[in-house]
Design a protein around this motif. Structure first.
Motif, mmCIF file in Angstrom:
data_model
loop_
_atom_site.group_PDB
_atom_site.id
_atom_site.type_symbol
_atom_site.label_atom_id
_atom_site.label_comp_id
_atom_site.label_asym_id
_atom_site.label_seq_id
_atom_site.Cartn_x
_atom_site.Cartn_y
_atom_site.Cartn_z
ATOM 1 N N GLN A 151 0.835 -1.209 0.000
ATOM 2 C CA GLN A 151 0.000 0.000 0.000
ATOM 3 C C GLN A 151 0.866 1.254 0.000
ATOM 4 N N ALA A 152 1.912 1.236 0.821
ATOM 5 C CA ALA A 152 2.791 2.410 0.896
ATOM 6 C C ALA A 152 3.478 2.665 -0.436
ATOM 7 N N ALA A 153 3.719 1.597 -1.194
ATOM 8 C CA ALA A 153 4.388 1.728 -2.497
ATOM 9 C C ALA A 153 3.399 1.941 -3.633
ATOM 10 N N GLY A 154 2.092 1.985 -3.309
ATOM 11 C CA GLY A 154 1.083 2.215 -4.332
ATOM 12 C C GLY A 154 0.667 0.980 -5.097
ATOM 13 N N ARG A 155 1.011 -0.204 -4.588
ATOM 14 C CA ARG A 155 0.657 -1.439 -5.288
ATOM 15 C C ARG A 155 -0.746 -1.924 -4.938
ATOM 16 N N PHE A 156 -1.293 -1.455 -3.823
ATOM 17 C CA PHE A 156 -2.649 -1.800 -3.411
ATOM 18 C C PHE A 156 -3.405 -0.506 -3.122
ATOM 19 N N PRO A 157 -4.720 -0.516 -3.276
ATOM 20 C CA PRO A 157 -5.501 0.667 -2.919
ATOM 21 C C PRO A 157 -5.289 1.047 -1.452
ATOM 22 N N ALA A 158 -5.257 2.324 -1.173
ATOM 23 C CA ALA A 158 -4.981 2.786 0.185
ATOM 24 C C ALA A 158 -6.072 2.391 1.169
ATOM 25 N N ASP A 159 -7.292 2.176 0.676
ATOM 26 C CA ASP A 159 -8.399 1.865 1.578
ATOM 27 C C ASP A 159 -8.627 0.356 1.740
ATOM 28 N N ALA A 160 -7.778 -0.474 1.144
ATOM 29 C CA ALA A 160 -7.906 -1.925 1.296
ATOM 30 C C ALA A 160 -7.470 -2.338 2.701
ATOM 31 N N ASP A 161 -8.041 -3.418 3.208
ATOM 32 C CA ASP A 161 -7.730 -3.914 4.543
ATOM 33 C C ASP A 161 -6.493 -4.811 4.467
ATOM 34 N N PRO A 162 -5.358 -4.398 5.051
ATOM 35 C CA PRO A 162 -4.137 -5.210 4.969
ATOM 36 C C PRO A 162 -4.306 -6.612 5.547
ATOM 37 N N LEU A 163 -5.115 -6.737 6.613
ATOM 38 C CA LEU A 163 -5.313 -8.053 7.221
ATOM 39 C C LEU A 163 -5.920 -9.034 6.224
ATOM 40 N N HIS A 164 -6.928 -8.578 5.502
ATOM 41 C CA HIS A 164 -7.597 -9.490 4.588
ATOM 42 C C HIS A 164 -6.843 -9.642 3.268
ATOM 43 N N LEU A 165 -6.095 -8.630 2.883
ATOM 44 C CA LEU A 165 -5.186 -8.819 1.761
ATOM 45 C C LEU A 165 -4.165 -9.903 2.101
ATOM 46 N N GLY A 166 -3.614 -9.807 3.305
ATOM 47 C CA GLY A 166 -2.652 -10.816 3.747
ATOM 48 C C GLY A 166 -3.268 -12.187 3.858
ATOM 49 N N ALA A 167 -4.510 -12.241 4.334
ATOM 50 C CA ALA A 167 -5.191 -13.530 4.471
ATOM 51 C C ALA A 167 -5.380 -14.206 3.117
ATOM 52 N N THR A 168 -5.695 -13.429 2.090
ATOM 53 C CA THR A 168 -5.883 -14.038 0.772
ATOM 54 C C THR A 168 -4.550 -14.512 0.190
ATOM 55 N N MET A 169 -3.484 -13.777 0.463
ATOM 56 C CA MET A 169 -2.167 -14.226 0.003
ATOM 57 C C MET A 169 -1.772 -15.523 0.696
ATOM 58 N N MET A 170 -2.038 -15.597 1.995
ATOM 59 C CA MET A 170 -1.733 -16.812 2.739
ATOM 60 C C MET A 170 -2.555 -17.992 2.222
ATOM 61 N N SER A 171 -3.808 -17.730 1.854
ATOM 62 C CA SER A 171 -4.662 -18.785 1.313
ATOM 63 C C SER A 171 -4.075 -19.370 0.033
ATOM 64 N N SER A 172 -3.399 -18.548 -0.746
ATOM 65 C CA SER A 172 -2.771 -19.051 -1.969
ATOM 66 C C SER A 172 -1.699 -20.083 -1.644
ATOM 67 N N VAL A 173 -0.983 -19.864 -0.551
ATOM 68 C CA VAL A 173 0.063 -20.800 -0.152
ATOM 69 C C VAL A 173 -0.551 -22.074 0.413
ATOM 70 N N PHE A 174 -1.548 -21.939 1.290
ATOM 71 C CA PHE A 174 -2.199 -23.111 1.857
ATOM 72 C C PHE A 174 -2.899 -23.930 0.772
ATOM 73 N N GLY A 175 -3.468 -23.228 -0.217
ATOM 74 C CA GLY A 175 -4.113 -23.929 -1.322
ATOM 75 C C GLY A 175 -3.120 -24.772 -2.104
ATOM 76 N N PHE A 176 -1.900 -24.267 -2.254
ATOM 77 C CA PHE A 176 -0.858 -25.048 -2.917
ATOM 78 C C PHE A 176 -0.577 -26.328 -2.141
ATOM 79 N N VAL A 177 -0.414 -26.207 -0.813
ATOM 80 C CA VAL A 177 -0.106 -27.374 0.011
ATOM 81 C C VAL A 177 -1.197 -28.434 -0.114
ATOM 82 N N LEU A 178 -2.453 -28.006 0.006
ATOM 83 C CA LEU A 178 -3.569 -28.956 -0.056
ATOM 84 C C LEU A 178 -3.688 -29.623 -1.423
ATOM 85 N N GLN A 179 -3.585 -28.830 -2.487
ATOM 86 C CA GLN A 179 -3.731 -29.403 -3.826
ATOM 87 C C GLN A 179 -2.583 -30.352 -4.159
ATOM 88 N N ARG A 180 -1.386 -30.010 -3.730
ATOM 89 C CA ARG A 180 -0.255 -30.906 -4.011
ATOM 90 C C ARG A 180 -0.429 -32.244 -3.305
#
Length: 207
Positions: A151-180
């Motif tokens: 967000q500070a670098a302008g890559r995400f909207p300033a009004d986005a919730d960092p907690l839930h942005l982070g949660a979705t990124m983490m889900s991508s990793v967990f999804g990899f583990v489960l699918q593999r």
């Protein structure tokens, strides 16, 4: 008792590791519930007394295994944020997948099998939950910090919730583990490359 030689700490640590290695292999192969202390004792090559000296119950052993496996992953996530840079979110998620794949499969036992079992065990075992909760919060905190820096670098909207942005990124990793584990056709490198494409769409206000 002064004349009794003390057992070196290195010997005690090696014995504990020997038990944990044996238990990890048994749990990865058969699951927590289907593996008893007798199975671990047999796999360790030690006597029952020696094993119970370190772990008084299977629950203690499970908690130690989970702390070892999940704690190692959490520590590696913290290392990824050691500098003050603002890594690209796409690269950050891809790097996390590559790190998890390397960490969990570099030894004789696929540790992701134990990690996934820990998720279910944490729902019924307070001791395991006490280990899993802070470790996974540490991992999620890595992605939340990536989101804040993004967000500070302008890559995400300033009004986005960092907690839930982070949660979705983490889900991508967990999804990899489960699918593999469940499907067996997910390649770490290809999955990481796809994540770079997916997360590259994060909006930017720079330039």
């Amino acid at each position: 008792m002064d004349g009794v030689p003390r057992v070196p700490e290195s010997h005690l640590a090696a014995r504990r590791d020997q038990i944990l290695d044996a238990a990890t292999a048994r749990f990865a192969a058969n699951g927590f519930q289907a593996t008893g202390m007798a199975d671990v004792i047999a796999a360790s090559g030690l006597s029952a007394g020696a094993v119970y000296r370190y772990f008084r119950s299977k629950d203690e052993l499970i908690a130690a295994i989970v702390e070892r496996v999940v704690g190692a992953a959490a520590a590696r996530f913290e290392q990824l944020l050691e500098d003050d840079a603002a890594p690209d979110p796409a690269e950050a998620v891809a790097a996390a997948v590559e790190m998890v794949a390397e960490l969990t499969t570099r030894g004789p036992v696929d540790l992701s099998r134990v990690a996934v079992q820990a998720w279910g065990e944490a729902l019924r075992n307070p001791g395991v939950h006490a280990v899993v909760d802070p470790a996974y919060r540490t991992m999620r905190g890595y992605f939340v910090e990536i989101a804040r820096r993004g967000q500070a670098a302008g890559r995400f909207p300033a009004d986005a919730d960092p907690l839930h942005l982070g949660a979705t990124m983490m889900s991508s990793v967990f999804g990899f583990v489960l699918q593999r584990l469940l499907l067996g056709d997910v390649d770490p490198a290809a999955y990481a490359a796809a994540l770079r494409v997916t997360w590259a769409g994060a909006p930017s206000t720079t330039g």
